[in-house]
Design a protein around this motif. Structure first.
Motif, PDB file in Angstrom:
ATOM      1  N   MET A  21       0.837  -1.195   0.000  1.00 16.83           N
ATOM      2  CA  MET A  21       0.000   0.000   0.000  1.00 16.83           C
ATOM      3  C   MET A  21       0.872   1.244   0.000  1.00 16.83           C
ATOM      4  O   MET A  21       1.862   1.317   0.721  1.00 16.83           O
ATOM      5  N   ASP A  22       0.485   2.219  -0.832  1.00 15.36           N
ATOM      6  CA  ASP A  22       1.203   3.481  -0.806  1.00 15.36           C
ATOM      7  C   ASP A  22       0.341   4.531  -0.105  1.00 15.36           C
ATOM      8  O   ASP A  22      -0.741   4.231   0.422  1.00 15.36           O
ATOM      9  N   LYS A  23       0.821   5.753  -0.101  1.00 15.35           N
ATOM     10  CA  LYS A  23       0.145   6.825   0.623  1.00 15.35           C
ATOM     11  C   LYS A  23      -1.278   7.046   0.115  1.00 15.35           C
ATOM     12  O   LYS A  23      -2.200   7.274   0.906  1.00 15.35           O
ATOM     13  N   LEU A  24      -1.481   6.958  -1.199  1.00 18.84           N
ATOM     14  CA  LEU A  24      -2.821   7.160  -1.757  1.00 18.84           C
ATOM     15  C   LEU A  24      -3.775   6.047  -1.340  1.00 18.84           C
ATOM     16  O   LEU A  24      -4.941   6.304  -1.033  1.00 18.84           O
ATOM     17  N   ASP A  25      -3.277   4.807  -1.313  1.00 22.13           N
ATOM     18  CA  ASP A  25      -4.118   3.695  -0.851  1.00 22.13           C
ATOM     19  C   ASP A  25      -4.571   3.918   0.586  1.00 22.13           C
ATOM     20  O   ASP A  25      -5.738   3.677   0.932  1.00 22.13           O
ATOM     21  N   ILE A  26      -3.650   4.372   1.435  1.00 19.17           N
ATOM     22  CA  ILE A  26      -3.980   4.615   2.839  1.00 19.17           C
ATOM     23  C   ILE A  26      -5.038   5.717   2.948  1.00 19.17           C
ATOM     24  O   ILE A  26      -5.994   5.604   3.727  1.00 19.17           O
ATOM     25  N   GLN A  27      -4.886   6.770   2.151  1.00 23.26           N
ATOM     26  CA  GLN A  27      -5.862   7.865   2.184  1.00 23.26           C
ATOM     27  C   GLN A  27      -7.235   7.394   1.718  1.00 23.26           C
ATOM     28  O   GLN A  27      -8.261   7.780   2.292  1.00 23.26           O
ATOM     29  N   ILE A  28      -7.260   6.565   0.684  1.00 25.21           N
ATOM     30  CA  ILE A  28      -8.536   6.046   0.181  1.00 25.21           C
ATOM     31  C   ILE A  28      -9.182   5.135   1.220  1.00 25.21           C
ATOM     32  O   ILE A  28     -10.376   5.251   1.510  1.00 25.21           O
ATOM     33  N   LEU A  29      -8.391   4.235   1.803  1.00 26.66           N
ATOM     34  CA  LEU A  29      -8.928   3.337   2.829  1.00 26.66           C
ATOM     35  C   LEU A  29      -9.465   4.135   4.009  1.00 26.66           C
ATOM     36  O   LEU A  29     -10.534   3.828   4.551  1.00 26.66           O
ATOM     37  N   SER A  30      -8.745   5.171   4.394  1.00 26.58           N
ATOM     38  CA  SER A  30      -9.186   6.017   5.497  1.00 26.58           C
ATOM     39  C   SER A  30     -10.545   6.655   5.203  1.00 26.58           C
ATOM     40  O   SER A  30     -11.434   6.689   6.065  1.00 26.58           O
ATOM     41  N   GLN A  31     -10.706   7.141   3.977  1.00 28.01           N
ATOM     42  CA  GLN A  31     -11.981   7.742   3.581  1.00 28.01           C
ATOM     43  C   GLN A  31     -13.108   6.715   3.659  1.00 28.01           C
ATOM     44  O   GLN A  31     -14.212   7.011   4.121  1.00 28.01           O
ATOM     45  N   LEU A  32     -12.833   5.495   3.208  1.00 29.83           N
ATOM     46  CA  LEU A  32     -13.858   4.446   3.206  1.00 29.83           C
ATOM     47  C   LEU A  32     -14.207   4.002   4.620  1.00 29.83           C
ATOM     48  O   LEU A  32     -15.355   3.654   4.907  1.00 29.83           O
ATOM     49  N   LEU A  33     -13.222   3.989   5.511  1.00 21.58           N
ATOM     50  CA  LEU A  33     -13.489   3.621   6.899  1.00 21.58           C
ATOM     51  C   LEU A  33     -14.416   4.624   7.565  1.00 21.58           C
ATOM     52  O   LEU A  33     -15.223   4.271   8.425  1.00 21.58           O
ATOM     53  N   ASN A  34     -14.299   5.881   7.161  1.00 23.35           N
ATOM     54  CA  ASN A  34     -15.135   6.931   7.747  1.00 23.35           C
ATOM     55  C   ASN A  34     -16.491   7.049   7.070  1.00 23.35           C
ATOM     56  O   ASN A  34     -17.464   7.459   7.696  1.00 23.35           O
ATOM     57  N   ASN A  35     -16.564   6.685   5.793  1.00 27.10           N
ATOM     58  CA  ASN A  35     -17.841   6.675   5.071  1.00 27.10           C
ATOM     59  C   ASN A  35     -17.651   5.929   3.752  1.00 27.10           C
ATOM     60  O   ASN A  35     -17.195   6.500   2.767  1.00 27.10           O
ATOM     61  N   CYS A  36     -18.027   4.656   3.749  1.00 31.32           N
ATOM     62  CA  CYS A  36     -17.782   3.836   2.558  1.00 31.32           C
ATOM     63  C   CYS A  36     -18.724   4.166   1.410  1.00 31.32           C
ATOM     64  O   CYS A  36     -18.537   3.669   0.296  1.00 31.32           O
ATOM     65  N   ARG A  37     -19.733   5.018   1.652  1.00 35.62           N
ATOM     66  CA  ARG A  37     -20.616   5.443   0.565  1.00 35.62           C
ATOM     67  C   ARG A  37     -20.119   6.726  -0.117  1.00 35.62           C
ATOM     68  O   ARG A  37     -20.748   7.205  -1.053  1.00 35.62           O
ATOM     69  N   LYS A  38     -19.025   7.247   0.345  1.00 42.68           N
ATOM     70  CA  LYS A  38     -18.494   8.464  -0.260  1.00 42.68           C
ATOM     71  C   LYS A  38     -18.146   8.194  -1.724  1.00 42.68           C
ATOM     72  O   LYS A  38     -17.443   7.223  -2.029  1.00 42.68           O
ATOM     73  N   PRO A  39     -18.604   9.019  -2.654  1.00 45.24           N
ATOM     74  CA  PRO A  39     -18.366   8.765  -4.074  1.00 45.24           C
ATOM     75  C   PRO A  39     -16.882   8.773  -4.431  1.00 45.24           C
ATOM     76  O   PRO A  39     -16.100   9.541  -3.861  1.00 45.24           O
ATOM     77  N   ASP A  40     -16.506   7.908  -5.370  1.00 51.21           N
ATOM     78  CA  ASP A  40     -15.110   7.824  -5.811  1.00 51.21           C
ATOM     79  C   ASP A  40     -14.602   9.183  -6.291  1.00 51.21           C
ATOM     80  O   ASP A  40     -13.460   9.562  -6.017  1.00 51.21           O
ATOM     81  N   ARG A  41     -15.452   9.877  -7.009  1.00 50.26           N
ATOM     82  CA  ARG A  41     -15.040  11.178  -7.549  1.00 50.26           C
ATOM     83  C   ARG A  41     -14.733  12.161  -6.435  1.00 50.26           C
ATOM     84  O   ARG A  41     -13.765  12.927  -6.512  1.00 50.26           O
ATOM     85  N   GLN A  42     -15.541  12.153  -5.374  1.00 47.83           N
ATOM     86  CA  GLN A  42     -15.307  13.061  -4.248  1.00 47.83           C
ATOM     87  C   GLN A  42     -14.021  12.706  -3.513  1.00 47.83           C
ATOM     88  O   GLN A  42     -13.246  13.589  -3.140  1.00 47.83           O
ATOM     89  N   ILE A  43     -13.783  11.400  -3.318  1.00 43.89           N
ATOM     90  CA  ILE A  43     -12.532  10.967  -2.682  1.00 43.89           C
ATOM     91  C   ILE A  43     -11.348  11.428  -3.519  1.00 43.89           C
ATOM     92  O   ILE A  43     -10.365  11.964  -3.004  1.00 43.89           O
ATOM     93  N   GLY A  44     -11.437  11.209  -4.825  1.00 47.22           N
ATOM     94  CA  GLY A  44     -10.354  11.603  -5.726  1.00 47.22           C
ATOM     95  C   GLY A  44     -10.072  13.079  -5.686  1.00 47.22           C
ATOM     96  O   GLY A  44      -8.910  13.510  -5.678  1.00 47.22           O
ATOM     97  N   SER A  45     -11.149  13.877  -5.642  1.00 48.06           N
ATOM     98  CA  SER A  45     -10.990  15.329  -5.592  1.00 48.06           C
ATOM     99  C   SER A  45     -10.252  15.770  -4.337  1.00 48.06           C
ATOM    100  O   SER A  45      -9.447  16.699  -4.362  1.00 48.06           O
ATOM    101  N   GLU A  46     -10.500  15.070  -3.236  1.00 48.86           N
ATOM    102  CA  GLU A  46      -9.895  15.450  -1.963  1.00 48.86           C
ATOM    103  C   GLU A  46      -8.442  15.006  -1.840  1.00 48.86           C
ATOM    104  O   GLU A  46      -7.671  15.618  -1.098  1.00 48.86           O
ATOM    105  N   ILE A  47      -8.050  13.942  -2.560  1.00 50.43           N
ATOM    106  CA  ILE A  47      -6.670  13.464  -2.432  1.00 50.43           C
ATOM    107  C   ILE A  47      -5.834  13.726  -3.688  1.00 50.43           C
ATOM    108  O   ILE A  47      -4.646  13.408  -3.714  1.00 50.43           O
ATOM    109  N   GLY A  48      -6.476  14.297  -4.724  1.00 47.16           N
ATOM    110  CA  GLY A  48      -5.712  14.741  -5.886  1.00 47.16           C
ATOM    111  C   GLY A  48      -5.560  13.757  -7.021  1.00 47.16           C
ATOM    112  O   GLY A  48      -4.595  13.842  -7.795  1.00 47.16           O
ATOM    113  N   ILE A  49      -6.494  12.800  -7.162  1.00 50.01           N
ATOM    114  CA  ILE A  49      -6.485  11.901  -8.313  1.00 50.01           C
ATOM    115  C   ILE A  49      -7.905  11.789  -8.863  1.00 50.01           C
ATOM    116  O   ILE A  49      -8.859  12.297  -8.267  1.00 50.01           O
TER     117      ILE A  49
END
Length: 301
Positions: free
Chosen positions: A1-29
């Motif tokens: 796992m790299d830093k982006l994987d950890i950030q994505i997993l963290s987002q899902l742990l806090n709200n797994c219904r968060k849209p992929d696009r919104q997660i990407g916007s917040e972490i820069g991908i």
């Protein structure tokens, strides 16, 4: 796992219904890249499943927490099942098992019963989780949707509408309400053994004085190491953290203990985690029998 994987997993742990696009916007991908990384984490068994976590108090249950030591966690769980239905179970490094059960009857009597059943193992801690006074106003519509979401919390609105018979507008309104409900968390279950160099760990913090002020200090100092949002209950805070070095973990633990307002700390390194939903299904069956639209008062009684 790299830093982006950890950030994505963290987002899902806090709200797994968060849209992929919104997660990407917040972490820069891009959202497409987020979706691809989530699928890879599923394929590699890093993400075991997505889960719906419901605070038992809002469904009329009391909660008992156990921290015990013993090599056979399955045997420990079988004994605890004689007292109440398991809520979650987390075997940890060092033969420690952290788990909780939900009970309907007098929790103090159940606690004594549990102590007798566990007399052949070392009980490090056993306590009742007091009602955190979380307010929740679940309707029969919400209960129907929760029943569907227990199978897959990331289901699309259209699929939930098809299964429930509700309109997509009704489903969307209920989902928005549930995601803003303090008693309900859309989360994920991960497998620590598959996370490579990433070491997840938890610190149970006992607080003296102002819990909110202490939490703010912890957030300011350690938010960069949080794997998911801290869990707060009465005078206790659970910090879910990650590191790439076991010695850094020990250093972090020492630094946490030095924060003003901290009374005690306990460090846990999970080997796996399991949410169990039988008690939720039982509560839903009873809730569906209710003749009231708003179920909270009846469930609490």
């Amino acid at each position: 796992m790299d830093k982006l994987d950890i950030q994505i997993l963290s987002q899902l742990l806090n709200n797994c219904r968060k849209p992929d696009r919104q997660i990407g916007s917040e972490i820069g991908i891009s959202g497409v890249a987020v979706k691809s990384r989530i699928q890879k984490m599923i394929d590699k068994k890093i993400i075991q499943e997505f889960a719906l976590k419901i605070e038992p108090h809002v469904l009329g249950y009391s909660v008992l927490y156990f921290v015990v030591t013993g090599k056979d966690s399955d045997d420990i769980l079988d004994k605890i099942r004689l007292v109440g239905e398991p809520f979650f179970v987390v075997p940890c490094v060092g033969g420690i098992t952290v788990c909780s059960i939900v009970v309907k009857e007098d929790p103090s009597k159940k606690m004594e019963h549990a102590k007798n059943l566990l007399r052949d193992v070392r009980v490090l801690s056993i306590f009742e989780a007091k009602n955190p006074e979380i307010r929740s106003d679940l309707t029969k519509t919400d209960i129907e949707i929760i029943d569907i979401l227990l199978k897959d919390p990331r289901q699309k609105i259209e699929e939930i509408a098809r299964q429930s018979g509700f309109s997509t507008k009704t489903v969307a309104r209920s989902l928005e309400k549930l995601q803003n409900d303090e008693a309900i968390q859309f989360t994920a279950i991960y497998n620590p053994k598959e996370m490579g160099d990433v070491i997840p760990f938890a610190i149970l913090v006992g607080v003296r004085g102002d819990v909110k002020r202490t939490l703010a200090r912890l957030d300011k100092e350690f938010s960069g190491s949080f794997l998911q949002n801290p869990f707060v209950h009465m005078n206790q805070i659970v910090l879910f953290m990650h590191t790439d070095n076991i010695y850094k973990m020990d250093d972090t633990s020492d630094r946490v203990s030095d924060i003003d307002g901290i009374d005690s700390i306990d460090l846990f390194i999970p080997k796996k985690a399991t949410f169990l939903h039988k008690w939720v299904h039982d509560a839903i069956i009873q809730a569906k029998k209710s003749k009231r639209l708003h179920l909270a008062p009846e469930i609490h009684s």
